[in-house]
Design a protein around this motif. Sequence first.
Motif, PDB file in Angstrom:
ATOM      1  N   ARG A 190       1.032  -1.308   0.190  1.00  0.00           N
ATOM      2  CA  ARG A 190       0.249  -0.438  -0.030  1.00  0.00           C
ATOM      3  C   ARG A 190       1.298   1.308  -0.298  1.00  0.00           C
ATOM      4  N   LYS A 191       1.713   1.016   0.411  1.00  0.00           N
ATOM      5  CA  LYS A 191       2.862   2.022   0.683  1.00  0.00           C
ATOM      6  C   LYS A 191       4.004   2.437   0.325  1.00  0.00           C
ATOM      7  N   ALA A 192       4.334   1.417  -1.105  1.00  0.00           N
ATOM      8  CA  ALA A 192       6.101   1.148  -1.633  1.00  0.00           C
ATOM      9  C   ALA A 192       6.502   3.055  -1.276  1.00  0.00           C
ATOM     10  N   ALA A 193       7.937   2.718  -1.598  1.00  0.00           N
ATOM     11  CA  ALA A 193       8.236   4.154  -1.643  1.00  0.00           C
ATOM     12  C   ALA A 193      10.147   3.879  -2.269  1.00  0.00           C
ATOM     13  N   PHE A 210       2.281   6.102   8.822  1.00  0.00           N
ATOM     14  CA  PHE A 210       1.908   7.001   9.693  1.00  0.00           C
ATOM     15  C   PHE A 210       0.641   8.338   9.676  1.00  0.00           C
ATOM     16  N   LEU A 211       0.979   9.482   8.384  1.00  0.00           N
ATOM     17  CA  LEU A 211       0.744  10.370   8.806  1.00  0.00           C
ATOM     18  C   LEU A 211      -0.130  10.774   7.471  1.00  0.00           C
ATOM     19  N   ARG A 212      -1.197  11.048   7.129  1.00  0.00           N
ATOM     20  CA  ARG A 212      -1.882  11.663   5.877  1.00  0.00           C
ATOM     21  C   ARG A 212      -2.883  12.737   6.366  1.00  0.00           C
ATOM     22  N   GLY A 335      11.180   4.732  10.741  1.00  0.00           N
ATOM     23  CA  GLY A 335      11.335   6.317  11.088  1.00  0.00           C
ATOM     24  C   GLY A 335       9.890   6.692   9.876  1.00  0.00           C
ATOM     25  N   ALA A 336      10.044   7.248   9.012  1.00  0.00           N
ATOM     26  CA  ALA A 336       8.715   7.442   7.935  1.00  0.00           C
ATOM     27  C   ALA A 336       9.722   8.250   6.161  1.00  0.00           C
ATOM     28  N   LEU A 348       3.219  10.497   4.499  1.00  0.00           N
ATOM     29  CA  LEU A 348       4.154   9.146   5.409  1.00  0.00           C
ATOM     30  C   LEU A 348       3.835   8.518   5.363  1.00  0.00           C
ATOM     31  N   ASN A 349       4.605   7.087   5.354  1.00  0.00           N
ATOM     32  CA  ASN A 349       4.719   6.126   5.668  1.00  0.00           C
ATOM     33  C   ASN A 349       4.918   5.282   7.394  1.00  0.00           C
TER      34      ASN A 349
END
Length: 404
Positions: A190-193, A210-212, A335-336, A348-349
């Motif tokens: 879901r949150k690849a980077a 983490f935060l959207r 971390g994020a 941020l993931n």
Amino acid sequence: MTHAAEDLGPGPEPVDVLGRLHDATRRAGVPGPAAVIGDWLGHAAILAPSIRLDAGVAPPDRPRGWWFGHVSFPDRVAEAALPATVGGVTDGVLVFDGDRWSYRSVTAMPCPEWIRACVTPTRAADPPRPWTTAWTAPPRAPHREAVAACLDAIIAGEVYQACICTRYRGELTGAAVDLARSGIAALAPRKAAFLSGTWGSVVSFSPETFLRRTGDDVVSSPIKGTVPASTDPTVLLTSIKDVAENIMIVDLVRNDLGRVAVAGSVTVPELLVTRPAPGVWHLVSTVAARVPPQVGTGDLLDATFPPGSVTGAPKLRARELLRRWETDARGVYCGAIGVVEPDGDLDLNVAIRTVEIAPDNTMHLGVGGGITIDSDPDREWQECLDKAASIVSLEHPGLGHPGV
């Protein structure tokens, strides 16, 4: 800050565009691309075609473009292999919304032709170049000792729970971008980077938000509770340990967001939802809040970072104890990673399921889990192995894997 959007039509999948951008920037001798792929600010992908990512560039409140980067777990940062904070800003990005690409720019300039060529649907996608990994699993004994120490601290009333982590070490033969392309295609997290620069690379297959932030609305979706993908996920809902672990962190996140939220605006729209992730099922909850317009990115991070799901409760005491119990610095792990838009919206993931790659192609992969009074050290160790399995077993399409 407003930005213009230019429709580019349908095109290749984000991982293929990432590969094309990487090749084009290498030929031109300019900084390479960065990417967030999966579910980011309502988009299926946001790619920076060319961006210089430097150490020390933290997430800004309202960047003059799009910020991409990472913020490492804040403890023992001097021991980590990669810089504590890496970031950069670009004035134009490619955005994919599932079936169409668009180019967005703060300068209102049209999409450069070399970028447009990377999303043309008429060209066959080039597969990732060959790569292989060789992983070494962490020793079991130090993790068991850390879990035992945590259980003693829980009995003594020092903490209610803490997230105990260990890490794999590895070597990458090939390019980080090709590992990223293969892994994102295979795992669909879901949150690849993907981030890269002279300092190294980060390839994240995270499932956790983490935060959207969109406007004045903020959400956080902590994950606590894990079983292998082969297990019936409903067992998470009947597990006293997993349910308690999740609810404790929901309370912690509510408290963190409450420090900067409008009074009375913190809610829990989702509680104890089972969701699939690469190789596992997770128990996920969502905490939402509304923040005053004057609360910026820095204020949000001051109130909430590091993420509660990877620290413990109470957070400060858990961090103090984790510095003693864990054998390795976490680095980017826990971390994020993410993006901040020109208007201040951010996503941020939590940097879990995240591979850190040094310039010499040595790698680290952190894994861990939350410890409560009901934790069994052997099951906690197995949870670490389950979380790592989908990544350490990755292989290039068509190539064998040397194993762990």
